[in-house]
Structure formats: structure tokens, C-alpha cells
Scaffold this motif. Structure first.
Motif, PDB file in Angstrom:
ATOM      1  N   ARG A  49     -44.936 -55.535   1.857  1.00 35.54           N
ATOM      2  CA  ARG A  49     -45.601 -56.798   1.561  1.00 35.54           C
ATOM      3  C   ARG A  49     -45.285 -57.234   0.141  1.00 35.54           C
ATOM      4  NH1 ARG A  49     -51.267 -57.690   4.567  1.00 35.54           N
ATOM      5  NH2 ARG A  49     -50.359 -57.609   6.634  1.00 35.54           N
ATOM      6  N   ALA A  50     -44.403 -58.211   0.018  1.00 40.55           N
ATOM      7  CA  ALA A  50     -44.065 -58.737  -1.307  1.00 40.55           C
ATOM      8  C   ALA A  50     -45.210 -59.595  -1.805  1.00 40.55           C
ATOM      9  CB  ALA A  50     -42.780 -59.543  -1.247  1.00 40.55           C
ATOM     10  N   VAL A  51     -45.877 -60.295  -0.881  1.00 38.59           N
ATOM     11  CA  VAL A  51     -47.054 -61.094  -1.211  1.00 38.59           C
ATOM     12  C   VAL A  51     -48.109 -60.739  -0.182  1.00 38.59           C
ATOM     13  CG1 VAL A  51     -48.005 -63.406  -1.321  1.00 38.59           C
ATOM     14  CG2 VAL A  51     -45.748 -62.968  -2.253  1.00 38.59           C
ATOM     15  N   GLY A  68     -47.348 -61.906 -13.996  1.00 35.87           N
ATOM     16  CA  GLY A  68     -47.379 -60.573 -13.402  1.00 35.87           C
ATOM     17  C   GLY A  68     -46.130 -59.820 -13.768  1.00 35.87           C
ATOM     18  N   PRO A  69     -46.160 -58.507 -13.624  1.00 37.59           N
ATOM     19  CA  PRO A  69     -44.971 -57.726 -13.944  1.00 37.59           C
ATOM     20  C   PRO A  69     -43.846 -58.010 -12.951  1.00 37.59           C
ATOM     21  CG  PRO A  69     -46.663 -56.328 -12.993  1.00 37.59           C
ATOM     22  CD  PRO A  69     -47.272 -57.676 -13.173  1.00 37.59           C
ATOM     23  N   SER A  70     -42.670 -57.529 -13.252  1.00 42.43           N
ATOM     24  CA  SER A  70     -41.512 -57.755 -12.392  1.00 42.43           C
ATOM     25  C   SER A  70     -41.772 -57.170 -11.006  1.00 42.43           C
ATOM     26  CB  SER A  70     -40.292 -57.094 -13.019  1.00 42.43           C
ATOM     27  OG  SER A  70     -39.147 -57.479 -12.346  1.00 42.43           O
ATOM     28  N   GLY A  71     -41.436 -57.941  -9.990  1.00 41.93           N
ATOM     29  CA  GLY A  71     -41.593 -57.462  -8.630  1.00 41.93           C
ATOM     30  C   GLY A  71     -42.992 -57.642  -8.073  1.00 41.93           C
ATOM     31  N   SER A  72     -43.850 -58.376  -8.789  1.00 44.81           N
ATOM     32  CA  SER A  72     -45.225 -58.514  -8.306  1.00 44.81           C
ATOM     33  C   SER A  72     -45.359 -59.621  -7.260  1.00 44.81           C
ATOM     34  CB  SER A  72     -46.163 -58.780  -9.478  1.00 44.81           C
ATOM     35  OG  SER A  72     -45.717 -59.905 -10.197  1.00 44.81           O
ATOM     36  N   GLY A  73     -44.282 -60.358  -6.988  1.00 45.79           N
ATOM     37  CA  GLY A  73     -44.328 -61.344  -5.913  1.00 45.79           C
ATOM     38  C   GLY A  73     -44.494 -62.773  -6.379  1.00 45.79           C
ATOM     39  N   LYS A  74     -44.319 -63.009  -7.682  1.00 42.01           N
ATOM     40  CA  LYS A  74     -44.525 -64.360  -8.219  1.00 42.01           C
ATOM     41  C   LYS A  74     -43.516 -65.336  -7.641  1.00 42.01           C
ATOM     42  CE  LYS A  74     -43.555 -62.924 -12.354  1.00 42.01           C
ATOM     43  NZ  LYS A  74     -43.183 -61.532 -12.190  1.00 42.01           N
ATOM     44  N   THR A  75     -42.245 -64.962  -7.729  1.00 37.48           N
ATOM     45  CA  THR A  75     -41.210 -65.857  -7.223  1.00 37.48           C
ATOM     46  C   THR A  75     -41.398 -66.105  -5.738  1.00 37.48           C
ATOM     47  OG1 THR A  75     -39.653 -65.092  -8.885  1.00 37.48           O
ATOM     48  CG2 THR A  75     -38.725 -66.139  -6.949  1.00 37.48           C
ATOM     49  N   THR A  76     -41.767 -65.065  -5.024  1.00 36.59           N
ATOM     50  CA  THR A  76     -41.944 -65.212  -3.582  1.00 36.59           C
ATOM     51  C   THR A  76     -43.032 -66.234  -3.267  1.00 36.59           C
ATOM     52  OG1 THR A  76     -41.333 -62.891  -3.441  1.00 36.59           O
ATOM     53  CG2 THR A  76     -42.185 -63.904  -1.455  1.00 36.59           C
TER      54      THR A  76
HETATM   55  N1  LIG Z   1     -35.090 -61.462   0.109  1.00 37.60           N
HETATM   56  C1  LIG Z   1     -35.787 -60.338  -0.083  1.00 37.60           C
HETATM   57  N2  LIG Z   1     -35.600 -59.271   0.743  1.00 37.60           N
HETATM   58  C2  LIG Z   1     -36.307 -58.138   0.552  1.00 37.60           C
HETATM   59  N3  LIG Z   1     -37.197 -57.956  -0.419  1.00 37.60           N
HETATM   60  C3  LIG Z   1     -37.414 -58.962  -1.279  1.00 37.60           C
HETATM   61  C4  LIG Z   1     -36.728 -60.197  -1.159  1.00 37.60           C
HETATM   62  N4  LIG Z   1     -37.134 -61.020  -2.145  1.00 37.60           N
HETATM   63  C5  LIG Z   1     -38.057 -60.318  -2.849  1.00 37.60           C
HETATM   64  N5  LIG Z   1     -38.234 -59.090  -2.327  1.00 37.60           N
HETATM   65  C6  LIG Z   1     -39.149 -58.070  -2.820  1.00 37.60           C
HETATM   66  O1  LIG Z   1     -40.410 -58.639  -2.935  1.00 37.60           O
HETATM   67  C7  LIG Z   1     -41.056 -58.212  -4.113  1.00 37.60           C
HETATM   68  C8  LIG Z   1     -41.485 -59.401  -4.944  1.00 37.60           C
HETATM   69  O2  LIG Z   1     -40.335 -60.071  -5.411  1.00 37.60           O
HETATM   70  P1  LIG Z   1     -40.408 -61.347  -6.346  1.00 37.60           P
HETATM   71  O3  LIG Z   1     -39.023 -61.839  -6.510  1.00 37.60           O
HETATM   72  O4  LIG Z   1     -41.382 -62.295  -5.791  1.00 37.60           O
HETATM   73  O5  LIG Z   1     -40.924 -60.730  -7.697  1.00 37.60           O
HETATM   74  P2  LIG Z   1     -41.235 -61.458  -9.081  1.00 37.60           P
HETATM   75  O6  LIG Z   1     -42.667 -61.270  -9.326  1.00 37.60           O
HETATM   76  O7  LIG Z   1     -40.701 -62.833  -9.066  1.00 37.60           O
HETATM   77  O8  LIG Z   1     -40.427 -60.554 -10.091  1.00 37.60           O
HETATM   78  P3  LIG Z   1     -39.563 -60.979 -11.384  1.00 37.60           P
HETATM   79  O9  LIG Z   1     -40.522 -61.115 -12.499  1.00 37.60           O
HETATM   80  O10 LIG Z   1     -38.699 -59.781 -11.581  1.00 37.60           O
HETATM   81  O11 LIG Z   1     -38.825 -62.212 -11.049  1.00 37.60           O
HETATM   82  C9  LIG Z   1     -40.074 -57.304  -4.824  1.00 37.60           C
HETATM   83  O12 LIG Z   1     -40.454 -55.975  -4.568  1.00 37.60           O
HETATM   84  C10 LIG Z   1     -38.769 -57.607  -4.201  1.00 37.60           C
HETATM   85  O13 LIG Z   1     -37.970 -56.455  -4.163  1.00 37.60           O
END
Ligand SMILES: Nc1ncnc2c1ncn2[C@@H]1O[C@H](COP(=O)(O)OP(=O)(O)OP(=O)(O)O)[C@@H](O)[C@H]1O
Ligand SMILES: [Mg+2]
Lengths: 394, 598
Positions: A49-51, A68-76
Motif C-alpha cells: 500500500r503506497a497510499v 513526508g519522508p521519501s516513499g511516504s506516498g506523497k507523489t502517489t
Molecule cells: N509505479 C509504481 N510501482 C510500484 N511501486 C510504486 C510505484 N510508484 C510508487 N511506488 C511505491 O509507492 C511508495 C510511495 O511512492 P511515492 O512516489 O508516492 O513516494 P513520495 O512520498 O513521493 O517519495 P519522494 O519524496 O521520494 O518523492 C514507494 O514505496 C514507492 O516505491
């Protein structure tokens, strides 16, 4: 929604009605279409669950930052709002209309990508005119709008260049102009300033703020730069592992973090680890560390028990002050001094185990004489102390 | 201890074997062609005047260019969606598509021509099926005419279009498309505004590569084209074999060489146009990237005028949810094209096991009688053995000459290195027929025609570029410092190569040897001219067979050839990967230049 959210929104709305009396009727209609509702938004990538169940209500015209820290799902989250990622569950509504399954080109949202995603083969003008052309605006409108927006982002001289011939800051402005030119009610920003150097970043923060005030557009900004979040936003949402951990106004989050994660993530914090115990002589409890430090616990946290962490911000600690009734004070030795220009950071060892950081403004007379190894007293007042019980903190 | 500089120049000695082969048997015959084109005595431009004044000549020249142009255009139209599908596909799908594109590429031209004859012929599968279904009364004429020529040539050239296209598409940031969508562009607009202009260098490179190879086409038009579909190279052959007009044939060859050379230069430049800032880069950008953009802007202006009421339409569109899966059309188109690429091979493979004497698809019964027939007939087995002998000797020779040459090119630093490399690689680009006639003339005088050795030497020259390219890639990825380390420990340069570099290169060399083997085993043109009755190779025997009879035995041979070549290519590819970790683009660089020999 938590009560804190309601409070913060109240504040935001009050500010808004004060500062934006001169809004036109068009802006009023935009303010209705600019509210964003996320309910139970979830995105799974192959079981992960990314989000995870994100629900959020953003008022029209609000400037919200997702931190949020890297990988916390913000971009998603942002990509799901933009329509570039399909939610596994949950719904998205903008202006009261459900857009969960609408294609991105029909959502009418401005998006600025982290990499800017400017079209390398189109000039600045053509890049900015692109969304207007896709909307089949007539040529004179397009010319006028492009000129206006170029003035707004202060780039009128570079209209005929291609993105490869622009600096990072200029590219950022073009991306912003392109996302704003078609008057979207909502603007999504994915770490728009992360590629810029510090000076430029601070300038752009002010410019973005100003743009926001002038246009009244709802802005959802994603970043992992905490100072950016605090400077720019009406409200900050803190995410961790795909979930929202706390949201509120910058000052609220900074002053009243609900978890040690939030406290640690926003600003710098001193953590003192120990166990909360009742004193033998009085009814008052205090936190006793392994090093033997005994710190008083504020009135509100008297009921807590067990392993806990005491948090105190370095700038709330005073050195060598006269003790008063509300203040805790300890004697320690200066272990380290770091000079950062406007601030001076001291690391003070209270005993073998407990070292805390103190920051003081770099002003003459403010600083304790002496240097590493000299003895100082360290004091803070009880209302600046936060206690986080270990079992409930992550 | 040898000084480093001396060492680097001394490496030139490794080029001696290649020079001993190429100077007398490649460069000299080609120069002889140039000199013959200028008349037997003195310098005269008579042959060139004849070339450019003879209406027949001009008509064939025009027709050849027209064919090549239409083939290139068809390849772009058919291949672009495939390349695009490859770009947006997942890694796994991309690997599948790559394999489907490479499979036909790995199959001999003759086999593919035969497959099309079987499918499209008068009594072929298409006509038989349509007649049975009652759709047609008279069989359609689909082969032995221009239609057949186009189908066959497009089938052969398509991979050479898709691979450079993919190469250029893969450099486009897909986030640009997301950005375009959020800005209100429908997928189709995003494609015309963003993807197409940015992939223009790839389109141009693909067009050039296909055009360049099609202009020199000889085998396919001769097998699949009609009587009037004469191409330029066929006319050259006719001047020699029927009219014995060497002067004119030489002039025609020189002209083709010049055209090919110019196109090759352009191809090399266009492939990395983004890096170049010269005039050509500017022209490509202005004409091919900006041009379409201006058209689009004008189109939008006109539409905006016409559709003053578009606002309501937009609002309507806003309501529509996602109904059509994304890129549905692109995907359908791509899989259809890929099916057409592979289907002929599958059909032929099945027909090889047919139990009947005529080719009916699907076969009514299955047997291995055609395989048995092949092995029982001396007129098939003898050429097959000759081919094997020639191919094995070619592989050995090409390795012995090519590996040292590649080493010199990669590790050495000496004047003229660029030219030496160009000459070593050029047999891939020189149209096969021209090299064949130049060698034919020389061997005629040296009495080498019809000898095994003569044919092997010719094949080594053809195979050398593949060996040099493959081994160079391997050497570049092998660590030169290991060799240097061995030398600091007291090993001489030769010993260092022998005990350090060679073992590291082994997979690459094996791969190169297979490529050399296949180059020889597949060759028709050179063998047609150089082999006499006693050294007739299998491709030559097949060429005759396909021209004069439609025999299921040929299907059986084709099936075996497919298995052998595809199997060997897999081994070659696999072992090259182990050696150099070469990725697909690197690999296709080798494959792409393969086009010149068809
Ligand atoms: N297309 C994808 N396929 C599989 N996993 C994904 C995909 N996109 C994102 N993830 C996973 O979902 C999680 C959240 O990713 P996201 O890009 O939303 O993080 P973020 O908060 O934007 O991080 P950052 O600050 O590094 O940009 C991460 O663990 C990432 O590995
Ligand atoms: Mg991100």
C-alpha cells in the motif's frame, strides 16, 4: 476530521476573508469549484500500500502542503488527484463533483511536475499556449493570456527560447505559468522547488505565496522540505507510510506535535528517553532517565505511565538563566559548539547519557562566556515540554 | 620494457592479416570497378553519360528509388505503432515484442521469400482459402508482381525500421505525456504534439536505413517481383551476365556506391542528432520537428475559428468516463503487424510436416516424408555439405583475422585508425551485388571461380564486420586495466592477452564465430556469382529450387534452416550477453547493419 483540522480551517477562512476582500465574482465561482475532497483514497502496488486510506478535505483557496519522508506516498496521492494513477479504492471529488474515474485531460487541474516536464521542442510561448490550444481558445485570447501570465511570472523577455536555453529557476516559472494559464481552480505541485538552489528556493517560496494570494487558487504542494512546508502553507499534512499522521497549521504542528515522529520531522528536537514515575514525596510524576536525570512532567501529561520520551525544542532552552518556579534547570558541561552564522548550537552534556542541544541567536551578550568543557545551567519552562509515551509513538 | 607509445603503435601489426585479405580481395576489386567505369583505356565519362541518358536505365533507376521510397514509407506506417507500443509496454511485453521482431530477422531471406510464395501464390494459402470461402472466383495475383515485391521487402525491412524508431522513442521522457494530459491534451493530440516531433530523428534514421538497403535489393525482387519489376541491381547483373557490358555495369555500380555512401554518412549523423549542433542538426530540428508544430498550430487556429461553440462540446467530453482502454488502437495494430511478421515462418514450419505433395494449409495430414526426401537426394545433400564446409571455414578464418583487428582498433592508437575501422566495417554497407561482381571479375582472371577457397575468402570478407563489431564491443567492456596489471607483474603484451583478455573474451568470440558462420551460411548473392557446379551452396540450390519448382522439400529445408539459424542466434546472443552484458540497443547496432546484404 480531527478537531485540530477544524480549528485550523477556521483560522484559514478567517484570514482569507480578511485579506481578499477585493475578489471578483469570477473568483467566487472558482472558490466553489476549488475545494478538494479525498475519501478513503488507497493505492496498492502489487500488494504494497503506497497510499493507505487517506481522507482529506481541502477548502477552496487553501494552500496545503503534504509533507513526508521519501516513499511516504506523497507523489502517489498527487498523481491520483491529477488522474495519472488510478486509485485502488476511495474517491476524489473536486468542487463537489466526483472525478475518481475521469481522464486527466478532463480534470482541468494545473500540475507542476518535479522535473517540470516542459516540452523540449516547443518555445516558452508554445509551451504556455499548449493548454489553451488544447482547449481551442481563439488566437487573440491565447496571445493575451500568454503575455499576461509571462508578466505574472516575470519572464516576458524569454518568450521565444526553448526550455533547454533556460536556467532551472526560469524553467520552474515556465512550468508554473503553463499550469496556471488556463485558470485551473486547483494547482498541484510535486516538489516544485527541489531542483533549485537554496537562495532561489527561498525567493520562489515567497513568489508562490504571492501568486497564491493574488489568484486565490487552491494549491496542493508536495515536498519533503519541512521549512518550505512551514513557510508557505496554510495547512500542513504529514504523511508516513501512506497514511496521514497529523495535519494542521504550521504553528500548530510545530508547537503541538502529536507524536515523536512529527516532532522529529518538523524542526529539530531534543529527545530525552526515560520512564515516567510518581515521586515518592509528592503526587507529581517525573521522567527518570538511565543517566539519572529527573525531569518534571507538565500538568497535562500527569496521567501518563511507563517508557516515554520527553521532547523540548532547542530554541526554547535557556542557558545560565535565573531559576524561576516554572522552570526546570540542570547543570551540565558544554560538549560541542557549532557556529552556523545566525544561530549558535551548543551540545550540553547533562550527564554521561543525556546530551541536549541548545540554539541561541548570534547576538553579543547573549552567549555564555567560556567554551567547551565549561559548566553551564540549562533551563526550560514546563509548558514547552512534550511527553510521548513509547508504546503509542511509532 | 616497451614504452607505452611504441606498444600502441606496435598494435598496428595486428591489422596485417586483415589488410592482406582486404587489400587484394576487397579494395582492389572495388577500385577496379571504378577504373572500369571510366573506360578500358584512358579516362572517359562515356559510361556515365550512357547511364544518365539511356531512357531504360533512367526508368529502372526511377523505379528502384520509387520502390525503395514506398517500402520505407510502408515500413514507417506499419512500424511506428510497433515501436511506440514497445516504448510504453512493460518490460516483459517489450522483451516479447523484441523477440518477435528478431525472429524473422534471424531467418534467411530465401526462406522468407519461399514462405511468401507459398502463402500468396496462385494456389497459395490466401487464394485457396478465399476460393473455398467463395469470396473470389479467380485467384488474386499477389506474388510475382509489385505487390509481392512490396510484401516481401516490407517483411524484411520492418525490423530495421522498428529498432531505430524504438531507440529514439526510448529517449522520450514519458512524463511529458502525463504533463500533456494534465494540460488537457487527448492521447492523440499528445502524440502529434509531443511524441511525433521528438521521435523525428528516429523516423529519419529508419527511413534512411531502409531506403539505403532497399536501393541495393536484389534477391527479393528477383524471387517475388514480376517481370517488369526490375531493380537497379538486377539491371547491373543483366549487363554482366547477358550483355557482357562491363563498362556500363561498373558505372552503374559506382553510382550506387556513391548513393549508398552518402546515405550512410547521413545515417551516422542523424542517429545522434541531438548531440550535434551543426547545420544538419539545425535542419532536422527546424524542418522535421518545428515543421509539424507549425502545422498543428495552424490547424488549431482554424479549428478554433470554426468551432466557436466548442465550449459546450468540451463540457460534454468532461462527462465521459474512461471507456476505451488506453492505447487500444496502437496495441491492436502492433500485434497485427507482429503477427504478420511471424506468421509466414510458422506457416512454413507447419507445411514442412505436411503429408501431401502439394502445399495446403493447414496440412490435412502430417509426416516427415519431405525431410526424408531431402536426405535421400544428392542434389540437396551435396550443396548442404558444401555450405557447412564453407561456413565453418569462414567462421574460423573470420575469427583468426577479425579478433586481432578488433583488438588493434580498440586498444591501439595510431594514425588512420578511423579509416581502418571504416574499411573493416564497410562490407556490411556495400551492396552485396556490387561486391559480388567485383570479386567475380577478379576471380575470373585468377581462375578462382568455383573453388571452395575463393568462396570462403569472399565470405570471410562479408563476415569480418560482424566479428569486428562484436569483439570490439566485448573488448570495450572488458577491463583494459586487468591487462595492464598482468603486464606490471611481468607478462609481455602477448602473454597478457593470452592469459587475461582472451579468457574474458571467450563468450564474445563464440558469439562472433556463430555470426560469421551464419553470414556465410545465409549468403546467396556472393555464392551465386562465385560458386560453380562443384561448390554449389545450399542457398544457391534453394534459389534455383524456389525459382523453378514449388516443392515441399524446400519447406522441410526451410524448417531445418530456421531451427539452425534461430538456435545459433540464440546461442550467439546469449553468449555475447554473458560476455559483455550488451543490452538490446547495442545488439541491434550489429543487427541493423545486417540490412545491406539482402
Ligand atoms: N509505479 C509504481 N510501482 C510500484 N511501486 C510504486 C510505484 N510508484 C510508487 N511506488 C511505491 O509507492 C511508495 C510511495 O511512492 P511515492 O512516489 O508516492 O513516494 P513520495 O512520498 O513521493 O517519495 P519522494 O519524496 O521520494 O518523492 C514507494 O514505496 C514507492 O516505491
Ligand atoms: Mg515524490
Amino acid at each position: 476530521m480531527t478537531s485540530a483540522d477544524v480549528v485550523s480551517q477556521g483560522i484559514v477562512l478567517k484570514e482569507r476573508s480578511g485579506s481578499q476582500v477585493n475578489r471578483t465574482a469570477q473568483d467566487e465561482s472558482k472558490s466553489k469549484s476549488g475545494c478538494v475532497q479525498l475519501s478513503g483514497l488507497t493505492k496498492e502496488y502489487g500488494g504494497i500500500r503506497a497510499v493507505d486510506d487517506v481522507s482529506l478535505e481541502i477548502a477552496a483557496g487553501e494552500f496545503v502542503t503534504v509533507l513526508g519522508p521519501s516513499g511516504s506516498g506523497k507523489t502517489t496521492v498527487l498523481m491520483m488527484i491529477a488522474g495519472l494513477a488510478e486509485p485502488s479504492a476511495g474517491a476524489i471529488a473536486i468542487g463537489g463533483r466526483d472525478i475518481t474515474h475521469l481522464r486527466p485531460q478532463h480534470r482541468n487541474l494545473g500540475v507542476v511536475f518535479q522535473s517540470y516536464a516542459l516540452f523540449p521542442h516547443l518555445t516558452v510561448t508554445e509551451n504556455i499556449a499548449f493548454p489553451l490550444r488544447m482547449r481551442r481558445k481563439n488566437e487573440s485570447d491565447i496571445c493575451r493570456k500568454v503575455r499576461e501570465i509571462l508578466d505574472l511570472v516575470r519572464l516576458p523577455d524569454l518568450a521565444q527560447r526553448v526550455p533547454g536555453e533556460l536556467s532551472g529557476g526560469q524553467q520552474q516559472r515556465v512550468a508554473l505559468a503553463r499550469a496556471l494559464v488556463f485558470d485551473p481552480p486547483v494547482l498541484l505541485l510535486d516538489e516544485p522547488l527541489s531542483a533549485l538552489d537554496k537562495k532561489l528556493r527561498e525567493n520562489m517560496q515567497f513568489e508562490l505565496r504571492e501568486l497564491h494570494r493574488n489568484l486565490g487558487v487552491t494549491i496542493i504542494n508536495v515536498t519533503h522540505d519541512q521549512s518550505e512546508a512551514l513557510v508557505m502553507s496554510d495547512r500542513v499534512i504529514i504523511m508516513r507510510d501512506g497514511r496521514i499522521v497529523q495535519s494542521g497549521s504550521p504553528s500548530e504542528l510545530y508547537e503541538h506535535p502529536k507524536s515523536s515522529f512529527v516532532a522529529d520531522f518538523l524542526g529539530t528536537s531534543n529527545f530525552v528517553k526515560g520512564e515516567v514515575q510518581k515521586s515518592r514525596d509528592s503526587d507529581e510524576s517525573s521522567l527518570v532517565t538511565v543517566g539519572g536525570l529527573r525531569c518534571r512532567v507538565p500538568q497535562a501529561d500527569q496521567g501518563l505511565k511507563g517508557q516515554a520520551r520527553l521532547m523540548i525544542r532547542p530554541e526554547r532552552i535557556v542557558l545560565n538563566a535565573v531559576p524561576t518556579a516554572t522552570q526546570e534547570h540542570f547543570v551540565g558541561r558544554i560538549a560541542e559548539i557549532a557556529y552556523t552564522g545566525d544561530l549558535i548550537r551548543y551540545r550540553v552534556a547533562l550527564n554521561d547519557q543525556d546530551v541536549i542541544e541548545v540554539t541561541l541567536q548570534n547576538k553579543p551578550g547573549h552567549l555564555p562566556q567560556g567554551c567547551i568543557g565549561s559548566e553551564v545551567t540549562v533551563g526550560w519552562s514546563l509548558e514547552d515540554v512534550h511527553i510521548f509515551v513509547e508504546s503509542t509513538t511509532q | 620494457m616497451l614504452s607505452r607509445i611504441n606498444n600502441r603503435i606496435g598494435v598496428m601489426g595486428l591489422l596485417v592479416p586483415a589488410a592482406l585479405l582486404l587489400l587484394p580481395l576487397y579494395l582492389y576489386p572495388l577500385l577496379e570497378i571504378v577504373s572500369r567505369s571510366l573506360g578500358d583505356k584512358g579516362w572517359s565519362t562515356g559510361n556515365y553519360l550512357e547511364l544518365f541518358q539511356d531512357p531504360v536505365m533512367l526508368r529502372v533507376l526511377y523505379q528502384t528509388f520509387k520502390f525503395a521510397f514506398i517500402i520505407s514509407a510502408l515500413c514507417v506506417i506499419l512500424g511506428y505503432p510497433v515501436a511506440y507500443a514497445m516504448r510504453i509496454a512493460s518490460d516483459r511485453t517489450r522483451r516479447t515484442i523484441t523477440l518477435l521482431i528478431l525472429l524473422p530477422l534471424w531467418t534467411s531471406t530465401l526462406v522468407r521469400a519461399f514462405a511468401w510464395i507459398v502463402i500468396l501464390g496462385r494456389n497459395g494459402i490466401v487464394n485457396a482459402t478465399l476460393t473455398e470461402l467463395g469470396i473470389i472466383d479467380e485467384p488474386l495475383k499477389l506474388v510475382y508482381n509489385t505487390v509481392g515485391l512490396y510484401i516481401g521487402m516490407v517483411h524484411i525491412m520492418l525490423p530495421f525500421m522498428v529498432l531505430p524508431l524504438y531507440n529514439s522513442l526510448s529517449r522520450i521522457d514519458l512524463r511529458l505525456l502525463s504533463a500533456a494530459e494534465t494540460l488537457g491534451a487527448r492521447p492523440i493530440s499528445a502524440f502529434f504534439w509531443i511524441v511525433l516531433p521528438l521521435s523525428m530523428p528516429g523516423v529519419l534514421a529508419g527511413l534512411l536505413l531502409v531506403f539505403m538497403s532497399s536501393v541495393g535489393m536484389f534477391v527479393l525482387p528477383a524471387l517475388l517481383g514480376g517481370l517488369s519489376d526490375i531493380t537497379y541491381t538486377m539491371l547491373i547483373e543483366k549487363q554482366i551476365n547477358e550483355l557482357n557490358n562491363w563498362g556500363l555495369a561498373a558505372a552503374m555500380s559506382v553510382f550506387l556506391l556513391v548513393v549508398t555512401g552518402i546515405l550512410t554518412l547521413f545515417y551516422g549523423r542523424i542517429l545522434n542528432i541531438e548531440a550535434s549542433s551543426g547545420i544538419l542538426g539545425e535542419v532536422v530540428r527546424q524542418v522535421f520537428q518545428r515543421g509539424p508544430i507549425h502545422l498543428l498550430i495552424w490547424r488549431e487556429r482554424i479549428l478554433a475559428r470554426l468551432l466557436a461553440s466548442h465550449g459546450s462540446r468540451l463540457a460534454n467530453r468532461m462527462q465521459s468516463a474512461r471507456l476505451v482502454p488506453r492505447h487500444l488502437l496502437v496495441k491492436c495494430w502492433s500485434w497485427a503487424v507482429l503477427a504478420c511478421l511471424v506468421a509466414p515462418l510458422l506457416v512454413l514450419f507447419l507445411l514442412a510436416f505436411s503429408g501431401q505433395a502439394f502445399l495446403h494449409f493447414p496440412p490435412r495430414s502430417y509426416s516427415i516424408r519431405w525431410f526424408a526426401n531431402f536426405f535421400s537426394r544428392d542434389d540437396w545433400v551435396t550443396p548442404a555439405i558444401t555450405s557447412l564446409k564453407v561456413a565453418i571455414l569462414t567462421a574460423i578464418g573470420a575469427i583468426l583475422i577479425g579478433v586481432p583487428a578488433a583488438y588493434a582498433i580498440v586498444r591501439g592508437r595510431f594514425p588512420g585508425k578511423g579509416i581502418a575501422t571504416a574499411i573493416l566495417i564497410s562490407p556490411m554497407i556495400v551492396p552485396g551485388l556490387i561486391f559480388a561482381i567485383s570479386l567475380y571479375a577478379l576471380y575470373g582472371r585468377l581462375n578462382l571461380l568455383g573453388t571452395l577457397g575463393g568462396l570462403v575468402l569472399g565470405h570471410i570478407i562479408l563476415a569480418l564486420p560482424y566479428v569486428v563489431v562484436t569483439v570490439s564491443a566485448g573488448l570495450k567492456s572488458a577491463d583494459a586495466s586487468l591487462e595492464a596489471a598482468a603486464m606490471t607483474m611481468g607478462a609481455g603484451p602477448i602473454r597478457a592477452f593470452w592469459i587475461v583478455t582472451l579468457p574474458m573474451l571467450r563468450p564474445t568470440i563464440i558469439s562472433a564465430a556463430f555470426l560469421a558462420f551464419l553470414t556465410s551460411f545465409d549468403d546467396v548473392i556472393l555464392a551465386l556469382f562465385l560458386s560453380g557446379l562443384s561448390t554449389k551452396t545450399l542457398p544457391v540450390r534453394m534459389w534455383e529450387g524456389i525459382r523453378y519448382e514449388i516443392d515441399p522439400t524446400i519447406a522441410a529445408i526451410s524448417a531445418m534452416l530456421m531451427l539452425i539459424t534461430i538456435g545459433l542466434k540464440f546461442v550467439a546472443e546469449w553468449s555475447a550477453r554473458r560476455g559483455t552484458k550488451s543490452n538490446i540497443p547495442g545488439f541491434t547496432a550489429i543487427q541493423a547493419t545486417d540490412a545491406g546484404t539482402r
